[in-house]
Design a protein around this motif. Sequence first.
Motif, PDB file in Angstrom:
ATOM      1  N   LEU A 192      40.333  45.389  40.670  1.00  0.00           N
ATOM      2  CA  LEU A 192      40.282  46.534  39.761  1.00  0.00           C
ATOM      3  C   LEU A 192      39.165  47.485  40.167  1.00  0.00           C
ATOM      4  O   LEU A 192      39.370  48.701  40.252  1.00  0.00           O
ATOM      5  CB  LEU A 192      40.074  46.035  38.328  1.00  0.00           C
TER       6      LEU A 192
ATOM      7  N   THR B  55      45.870  50.301  37.276  1.00  0.00           N
ATOM      8  CA  THR B  55      44.762  49.856  36.427  1.00  0.00           C
ATOM      9  C   THR B  55      45.283  49.016  35.269  1.00  0.00           C
ATOM     10  O   THR B  55      44.751  47.931  34.988  1.00  0.00           O
ATOM     11  CB  THR B  55      44.012  51.084  35.870  1.00  0.00           C
TER      12      THR B  55
ATOM     13  N   LEU C 162      46.475  45.531  36.443  1.00  0.00           N
ATOM     14  CA  LEU C 162      45.379  44.594  36.714  1.00  0.00           C
ATOM     15  C   LEU C 162      44.722  44.131  35.424  1.00  0.00           C
ATOM     16  O   LEU C 162      44.417  42.951  35.251  1.00  0.00           O
ATOM     17  CB  LEU C 162      44.346  45.246  37.635  1.00  0.00           C
TER      18      LEU C 162
END
Lengths: 78, 230
Positions: free
Chosen positions: A39, A2, A5
């Motif tokens: 994402l 996460t 990204l």
Amino acid sequence: MTELLLGLQVIVAIACLWMKKPLAAVILLGAFSLLGALLFYHLDAPDVALTEAAVGAGVTALIFVWFIHRTRGGEHQE
Amino acid sequence: MKRTTAALIVTVLVVLAGFAASELPSEAERAEPVNHAIRSLADTGAVNAVSAVLFDYRAFDTLGEATVIITTAMIVAFLAPQARASMLSVRMSGIVLYGVVLLLPFIAVFGLAIMLYGHISPGGGFTGGVVLSTSAVLYAVVYSAGGQQSYVLAPATNKMIENVAMTAFLAVGFFGMAASGAFLANAATGIGLGTPGSLLSAGTIPLLNVISGLKVGVGLAIIIISLFLE
């Protein structure tokens, strides 16, 4: 993942601001949307990812590219 | 200066998004189906809980979205009539012309698959419709350049599909009303929900998926092509 990204999104968004040509900025905006779609997919929201890819990277980029063409390349001096 | 401010705002927003993401459930927690996903499968027969919300629980909201698109398409078609659209002055190169021919079937099949399998796998009518509309727009823009206008579907056909799909959506709604007393009712009407995971399951959800997919696809095609060729 996460964080990676999100970090890439910041880099692409900031690079987008410093592009001289509008077309390059629009292509980077498409890349930004694509990273957003990745994402969403990573966060288990494939429905949102599909919509983000179709609308954000597809339709929005298409419209921007077309109107850059219609305004003769969007030449603009700072 | 403006750009620096914008860059700062982007960074701050993404740091905030990162904090929000760190609060999300971990991957192991996400692997287990949550309570409402199990309930929505029992209620609607749709494996994809998002479609269950969009086309069953909150189908009325989807009808509202559909109304927004048909209104926009009507206004744009009225202000920029396709019949009097001017030719594009650019000429597309051979690479574009043949590349589009090779790409279009894949885009169209992908859009149809997203639309038809909306109740089983991620996707649904809206996303499938957007993908379908990009194929129509791509064809119209590339093949209208420097020559006569060409469309996948004639503008009049587009508008007819838009109207028929809107009416069909309302008809499904009134069918629910006649059968069970609730507008856009699904399981309560008594139509079978079928085996979860098969193509013909989940009652009216696949039907509404196809209807809204056609509506969104045709509506966006009308809007974008009208603006492009105006």
